[in-house]
Design an enzyme around this catalytic site. Structure first.
Site, PDB file in Angstrom:
ATOM      1  N   GLY A   1       2.863   4.649  13.120  1.00 54.14           N
ATOM      2  CA  GLY A   1       3.544   3.428  13.576  1.00 54.14           C
ATOM      3  C   GLY A   1       2.905   2.869  14.839  1.00 54.14           C
ATOM      4  O   GLY A   1       2.728   1.659  14.990  1.00 54.14           O
TER       5      GLY A   1
ATOM      6  N   GLU B   1       9.685   1.484  10.663  1.00 55.26           N
ATOM      7  CA  GLU B   1      10.722   2.488  10.380  1.00 55.26           C
ATOM      8  C   GLU B   1      10.023   3.834  10.465  1.00 55.26           C
ATOM      9  O   GLU B   1       9.226   4.166   9.583  1.00 55.26           O
ATOM     10  CB  GLU B   1      11.283   2.301   8.963  1.00 55.26           C
ATOM     11  CG  GLU B   1      12.108   1.054   8.769  1.00 55.26           C
ATOM     12  CD  GLU B   1      13.524   1.177   9.299  1.00 55.26           C
ATOM     13  OE1 GLU B   1      13.852   2.196   9.957  1.00 55.26           O
ATOM     14  OE2 GLU B   1      14.301   0.246   9.060  1.00 55.26           O
TER      15      GLU B   1
ATOM     16  N   LYS C   1       0.877  -1.181   0.000  1.00 52.41           N
ATOM     17  CA  LYS C   1       0.000   0.000   0.000  1.00 52.41           C
ATOM     18  C   LYS C   1       0.912   1.227   0.000  1.00 52.41           C
ATOM     19  O   LYS C   1       1.430   1.631   1.030  1.00 52.41           O
ATOM     20  CB  LYS C   1      -0.877  -0.030   1.259  1.00 52.41           C
ATOM     21  CG  LYS C   1      -2.215   0.674   1.145  1.00 52.41           C
ATOM     22  CD  LYS C   1      -2.156   2.140   0.805  1.00 52.41           C
ATOM     23  CE  LYS C   1      -1.806   3.024   1.974  1.00 52.41           C
ATOM     24  NZ  LYS C   1      -1.582   4.451   1.581  1.00 52.41           N
TER      25      LYS C   1
ATOM     26  N   GLY D   1       6.936   5.155   7.966  1.00 53.36           N
ATOM     27  CA  GLY D   1       6.126   6.369   7.996  1.00 53.36           C
ATOM     28  C   GLY D   1       6.277   7.049   9.337  1.00 53.36           C
ATOM     29  O   GLY D   1       7.282   6.852  10.039  1.00 53.36           O
ATOM     30  N   SER D   2       5.271   7.810   9.706  1.00 47.23           N
ATOM     31  CA  SER D   2       5.389   8.622  10.921  1.00 47.23           C
ATOM     32  C   SER D   2       5.287   7.746  12.167  1.00 47.23           C
ATOM     33  O   SER D   2       4.678   6.667  12.159  1.00 47.23           O
ATOM     34  CB  SER D   2       4.272   9.660  10.933  1.00 47.23           C
ATOM     35  OG  SER D   2       3.018   9.008  10.916  1.00 47.23           O
ATOM     36  N   THR D   3       5.839   8.260  13.248  1.00 51.47           N
ATOM     37  CA  THR D   3       5.765   7.569  14.538  1.00 51.47           C
ATOM     38  C   THR D   3       4.309   7.426  14.988  1.00 51.47           C
ATOM     39  O   THR D   3       3.908   6.399  15.522  1.00 51.47           O
ATOM     40  CB  THR D   3       6.606   8.351  15.569  1.00 51.47           C
ATOM     41  OG1 THR D   3       7.982   8.210  15.173  1.00 51.47           O
ATOM     42  CG2 THR D   3       6.420   7.859  16.978  1.00 51.47           C
TER      43      THR D   3
ATOM     44  N   CYS E   1      13.975  10.807   6.647  1.00 49.93           N
ATOM     45  CA  CYS E   1      13.775  10.399   8.044  1.00 49.93           C
ATOM     46  C   CYS E   1      15.030  10.617   8.868  1.00 49.93           C
ATOM     47  O   CYS E   1      14.964  10.968  10.033  1.00 49.93           O
ATOM     48  CB  CYS E   1      13.365   8.936   8.092  1.00 49.93           C
ATOM     49  SG  CYS E   1      14.467   7.887   7.136  1.00 49.93           S
TER      50      CYS E   1
ATOM     51  N   GLU F   1       9.604  16.683  14.358  1.00 47.25           N
ATOM     52  CA  GLU F   1      10.162  16.389  13.040  1.00 47.25           C
ATOM     53  C   GLU F   1       9.542  17.368  12.045  1.00 47.25           C
ATOM     54  O   GLU F   1       8.329  17.400  11.872  1.00 47.25           O
ATOM     55  CB  GLU F   1       9.800  14.942  12.658  1.00 47.25           C
ATOM     56  CG  GLU F   1      10.488  14.483  11.408  1.00 47.25           C
ATOM     57  CD  GLU F   1      10.124  13.057  11.023  1.00 47.25           C
ATOM     58  OE1 GLU F   1       8.968  12.639  11.266  1.00 47.25           O
ATOM     59  OE2 GLU F   1      10.981  12.364  10.462  1.00 47.25           O
TER      60      GLU F   1
HETATM   61  P1  NAD Z   1       2.553   8.636   7.277  1.00 48.03           P
HETATM   62  O1  NAD Z   1       2.714   7.930   8.572  1.00 48.03           O
HETATM   63  O2  NAD Z   1       1.578   9.730   7.195  1.00 48.03           O
HETATM   64  O3  NAD Z   1       2.166   7.611   6.128  1.00 48.03           O
HETATM   65  C1  NAD Z   1       2.944   6.479   5.847  1.00 48.03           C
HETATM   66  C2  NAD Z   1       2.065   5.428   5.247  1.00 48.03           C
HETATM   67  O4  NAD Z   1       1.118   5.011   6.214  1.00 48.03           O
HETATM   68  C3  NAD Z   1       1.262   5.894   4.034  1.00 48.03           C
HETATM   69  O5  NAD Z   1       1.210   4.851   3.078  1.00 48.03           O
HETATM   70  C4  NAD Z   1      -0.111   6.143   4.610  1.00 48.03           C
HETATM   71  O6  NAD Z   1      -1.143   6.001   3.673  1.00 48.03           O
HETATM   72  C5  NAD Z   1      -0.190   5.051   5.654  1.00 48.03           C
HETATM   73  N1  NAD Z   1      -1.152   5.308   6.737  1.00 48.03           N
HETATM   74  C6  NAD Z   1      -1.578   6.497   7.214  1.00 48.03           C
HETATM   75  N2  NAD Z   1      -2.485   6.298   8.197  1.00 48.03           N
HETATM   76  C7  NAD Z   1      -2.629   4.965   8.338  1.00 48.03           C
HETATM   77  C8  NAD Z   1      -3.408   4.134   9.187  1.00 48.03           C
HETATM   78  N3  NAD Z   1      -4.234   4.638  10.096  1.00 48.03           N
HETATM   79  N4  NAD Z   1      -3.280   2.799   9.064  1.00 48.03           N
HETATM   80  C9  NAD Z   1      -2.436   2.256   8.165  1.00 48.03           C
HETATM   81  N5  NAD Z   1      -1.696   2.984   7.316  1.00 48.03           N
HETATM   82  C10 NAD Z   1      -1.779   4.327   7.406  1.00 48.03           C
HETATM   83  O7  NAD Z   1       4.025   9.114   6.869  1.00 48.03           O
HETATM   84  P2  NAD Z   1       4.453   9.912   5.577  1.00 48.03           P
HETATM   85  O8  NAD Z   1       4.029  11.314   5.770  1.00 48.03           O
HETATM   86  O9  NAD Z   1       4.044   9.212   4.340  1.00 48.03           O
HETATM   87  O10 NAD Z   1       6.049   9.787   5.639  1.00 48.03           O
HETATM   88  C11 NAD Z   1       6.819  10.622   6.403  1.00 48.03           C
HETATM   89  C12 NAD Z   1       7.256   9.922   7.678  1.00 48.03           C
HETATM   90  O11 NAD Z   1       7.933   8.720   7.351  1.00 48.03           O
HETATM   91  C13 NAD Z   1       8.239  10.742   8.462  1.00 48.03           C
HETATM   92  O12 NAD Z   1       7.909  10.676   9.828  1.00 48.03           O
HETATM   93  C14 NAD Z   1       9.565  10.030   8.204  1.00 48.03           C
HETATM   94  O13 NAD Z   1      10.523  10.211   9.204  1.00 48.03           O
HETATM   95  C15 NAD Z   1       9.137   8.624   8.096  1.00 48.03           C
HETATM   96  N6  NAD Z   1      10.149   7.838   7.365  1.00 48.03           N
HETATM   97  C16 NAD Z   1      10.936   6.966   8.065  1.00 48.03           C
HETATM   98  C17 NAD Z   1      11.923   6.229   7.411  1.00 48.03           C
HETATM   99  C18 NAD Z   1      12.820   5.270   8.161  1.00 48.03           C
HETATM  100  O14 NAD Z   1      13.513   4.485   7.520  1.00 48.03           O
HETATM  101  N7  NAD Z   1      12.844   5.305   9.495  1.00 48.03           N
HETATM  102  C19 NAD Z   1      12.086   6.380   6.035  1.00 48.03           C
HETATM  103  C20 NAD Z   1      11.271   7.271   5.348  1.00 48.03           C
HETATM  104  C21 NAD Z   1      10.297   7.991   6.025  1.00 48.03           C
END
Ligand code: NAD
Length: 510
Positions: free
Chosen positions: A256, A274, A198, A251-253, A309, A409
Site C-alpha cells: 500500500g 484497504e 490486476k 493488500g498488505s500495508t 484482514c 499480521e
Molecule cells: P500483497 O500486498 O502481497 O498483494 C496484494 C496485491 O498487490 C496483489 O495483486 C499483488 O500482486 C499486488 N502487488 C504486489 N506488489 C506490488 C507492487 N509493487 N506494485 C503493485 N502491486 C503489487 O497482499 P496479499 O498477500 O495478496 O493479501 C494479504 C494482505 O491483504 C493482508 O495484509 C491483508 O490484511 C490485506 N487485506 C486487506 C483487506 C481490507 O479490506 N483492509 C482485505 C483483504 C486483504
C-alpha cells in the site's frame, strides 16, 4: 447449476464440477472484450494449495499488456458507451451480471476453492452471495446518489455534478479473490468508470470468468479488463500508469505504501487503500455471555484460515475471566475448525494459500514459542495433510503486546490471548499497533461499551459480536490499515468526482 442448488452438492459432485472446470480453464488475459495472450509470452503457474499440484500455466501480463488494457479502457470510457449510458440501462447490465454470477456459481466456486484453498462451503455460503449483494447494492446507487443544486444568489444557478473518474486500476488480494475484486469493480463500474483489474498472482483464475460474465450481461468491450501477472511487474505498471485516474488497492500495508509512491511519481492519481490489520477483541469481565464471546473469538481468527484482514487476532481478556476464557477456548475452539479437503462441503478449514505462507506462519508460531508465549494447541501441520499448505488452528496465551505474534499480521489461524487489568490498560494495548482496521468490545455495561468504542482507533468496532455487517457498513481502516471505505454508499462516491457548474444568468425574467 445455480447458487441456490449448490447447497445439496456432495464431495463427489464437487469433484465432478472441479473436473469440468479444470478441463476448461482460461489462462489468457481479458482485454477489450476478448481473451488474449500476454504480449511478452511470459507465463506463471498457479497451484492448488491443498495438493501442491499445478492447476494451470497462466499468461503473465507485463507493462505492455497493462498499456494495452488501459488504452482499451480509456477508449471505452471516452466513447461514452458505458460512462454515458442511461443510468437505468447501466443498472440493468449490473443486475444481469449479478444474476449470471448466481447462475454460473458452480464454476466460479470451484475455481476459487482449487486456486486458493478456501472451503467450498464458504464460497457458496458467504463469498458468492456477498459478490451478488455488492453488485446489486452498487447498481442501486446509480440512480439514487445524486449531484446537487446549491442555494445561491438569484442570478446564479449552481449545480454540483457527480462524474466518473475515468479508468480505474484495481489491484486485489488472494484471500477473497472474487469478493475483494467485486468490492472495487462494482462501485467503479456502477459510477460509470472503466476498469483494469490486476488480481493476485496466487489466485488468478476466477476473475477472468467474472469479466467474461460482465460481457455476457451486456457490458461493452473494454469496460472491464483483467490482466493477471506479478505485482512488481503488472501491478506496478498499473499504479504508475499516467492514464489511470484511480488505483483501488487491497493488500498488505507494505505494498500500500508503494502504491502511494507510484501515484506521486506518476500522475497524482486518486488512491484508495484497504490494507492489513491486527485487530483486538476486548473481553471485559462483565461480558454478557462467555460462550458466545469465546465462539466469536475462535471464529474471528480461525475462519477463512485466519486469512482475513479484519481477523480478531489479539484477544484481550480481563484478568477475572482470563482462566475461564482460556479453558473454554481450549474446550470448544480446539476442534471447531478441522483442516481437510476444501472440496468437501463438510470442511471448514482449508490450506493456507501457498507453501511459503505456510512456512511464514509456522515461523511466526516458532517466534511465539521462543518469546515465551504459552502454546495451548496447534502450532503444527495436521497429520496426513502434508502435501498441502495446511496449518492447525493454534492458540497462544500469556502473550504480551510486544511479542512478534502480537505486533505482526500473521494471516493464519493463530490466536493470541493477552491479559489486562481495567479500561485504561485495555485501551492502551488495543491502540498500541500501527493498524486500525477493526475491533470487538464485549461488555454488558452500555456506558463502558460506548466509551471504549469511541476511544478505539479502528474503522469498524463491533460490540457484543464480531464480523457482523451488511452493505451499508463502511469497511475500512484507520492508521496503516488504509484510507478507503468499501461496501457503503461512500465507496460508490469514492469512484466519482464532483464538478461545480456555476451558471451566471443575464438580466432578469422580465
Ligand atoms: P500483497 O500486498 O502481497 O498483494 C496484494 C496485491 O498487490 C496483489 O495483486 C499483488 O500482486 C499486488 N502487488 C504486489 N506488489 C506490488 C507492487 N509493487 N506494485 C503493485 N502491486 C503489487 O497482499 P496479499 O498477500 O495478496 O493479501 C494479504 C494482505 O491483504 C493482508 O495484509 C491483508 O490484511 C490485506 N487485506 C486487506 C483487506 C481490507 O479490506 N483492509 C482485505 C483483504 C486483504
Amino acid at each position: 447449476m445455480s447458487l441456490a442448488n449448490l447447497e445439496s452438492y456432495q464431495r463427489t459432485d464437487w469433484q465432478q464440477a472441479a473436473d469440468r472446470a479444470g478441463a476448461n480453464i482460461e489462462t489468457r488475459l481479458f482485454i477489450d472484450g476478448e481473451f488474449v495472450d500476454a504480449a511478452g509470452g511470459g507465463r506463471f503457474d498457479t497451484l492448488n494449495p491443498a495438493t501442491g499440484e499445478v492447476i494451470a500455466s497462466m499468461s503473465a501480463g507485463t507493462a505492455a499488456d497493462i498499456d494495452r488494457a488501459v488504452a482499451a479502457a480509456r477508449r471505452a470510457f471516452r466513447s461514452g458507451v458505458w460512462s454515458r449510458m442511461a443510468p437505468r440501462r447501466r443498472m440493468e447490465v449490473l443486475y444481469r451480471f449479478a444474476d449470471l454470477v448466481e447462475a454460473r456459481a458452480e464454476q466460479l466456486a470451484v475455481l476459487e476453492t482449487l486456486d486458493m484453498g478456501k472451503p467450498i462451503a464458504d464460497v457458496i455460503g458467504e463469498d458468492l452471495p456477498a459478490v451478488c449483494q455488492t453488485l446489486r447494492f452498487m447498481a442501486e446507487c446509480i440512480d439514487k446518489v445524486d449531484g446537487a443544486v446549491t442555494n445561491t444568489a438569484d442570478d446564479v444557478v449552481h449545480m454540483v455534478l457527480r462524474e466518473p473518474l475515468g479508468v480505474v486500476g484495481a489491484i486485489s488480494p488472494w484471500n477473497y479473490p472474487l469478493l475483494m475484486a467485486t468490492w472495487k469493480i462494482a462501485p467503479a463500474l456502477a459510477a460509470g468508470n472503466t476498469v483494469v483489474l490486476k488480481p493476485a498472482e496466487q489466485s488468478p483464475l476466477s476473475c477472468l470468468r467474472l469479466a467474461e460474465l460482465f460481457l455476457e450481461a451486456g457490458g461493452p468491450p473494454g469496460v472491464f479488463n483483467v490482466v493477471n501477472g506479478m505485482g512488481e511487474e503488472a501491478g506496478k505498471a498499473l499504479a504508475l500508469h499516467p492514464n489511470v485516474a484511480k488505483i483501488s488497492f487491497t493488500g498488505s500495508t507494505e505494498v500500500g505504501k508503494l502504491i502511494l509512491q507510484y501515484a506521486g511519481q506518476s500522475n497524482m492519481k486518486h488512491v484508495g487503500l484497504e490494507c492489513g490489520g491486527k485487530s483486538p477483541q476486548l473481553f471485559m469481565a462483565d461480558l454478557p455471555d462467555l460462550g458466545s464471546a469465546v465462539a466469536a473469538a475462535y471464529n474471528g481468527v480461525f475462519a477463512n484460515m485466519g486469512e482475513v484482514c479484519s481477523a480478531g487476532s489479539r484477544l484481550l481478556v480481563e484478568r477475572p475471566i482470563y482462566m475461564d476464557f482460556i479453558e473454554r477456548f481450549i474446550a470448544e475452539g480446539r476442534d471447531a475448525y478441522v483442516p481437510g479437503d476444501p472440496l468437501d462441503p463438510g470442511t471448514n478449514m482449508g490450506p493456507l494459500v501457498t507453501r511459503s505462507d505456510q512456512q511464514r506462519v509456522l515461523a511466526m508460531i516458532q517466534a511465539g514459542r521462543d518469546e515465551g508465549a504459552t502454546l495451548h494447541f496447534g502450532g503444527d501441520v495436521p497429520a496426513g495433510l502434508e502435501r498441502g499448505a495446511f496449518v492447525n488452528p493454534t492458540l497462544f496465551a500469556d502473550v504480551n503486546n510486544d511479542m512478534t505474534i502480537a505486533r505482526q499480521e500473521i494471516f493464519g489461524p493463530v490466536a493470541s490471548v493477552i491479559p489486562f487489568d481495567g479500561v485504561d490498560e485495555v485501551l492502551e494495548i488495543a491502540n498500541d499497533t500501527i493498524y486500525g482496521l477493526a475491533a470487538g468490545v464485549w461488555t454488558r455495561d452500555i456506558d463502558k461499551g460506548f466509551h471504549l468504542l469511541k476511544r478505539i482507533e479502528a474503522g469498524i468496532v463491533w460490540v457484543n459480536c464480531y464480523e457482523g455487517g451488511d452493505m451499508t457498513q463502511p469497511f475500512g481502516g484507520y492508521k496503516q490499515s488504509g484510507n478507503a471505505r468499501d461496501k457503503c454508499i461512500d465507496s460508490y462516491k469514492s469512484y466519482t468526482q464532483s464538478k461545480s457548474a456555476w451558471i451566471q444568468l443575464a438580466g432578469g425574467p422580465g
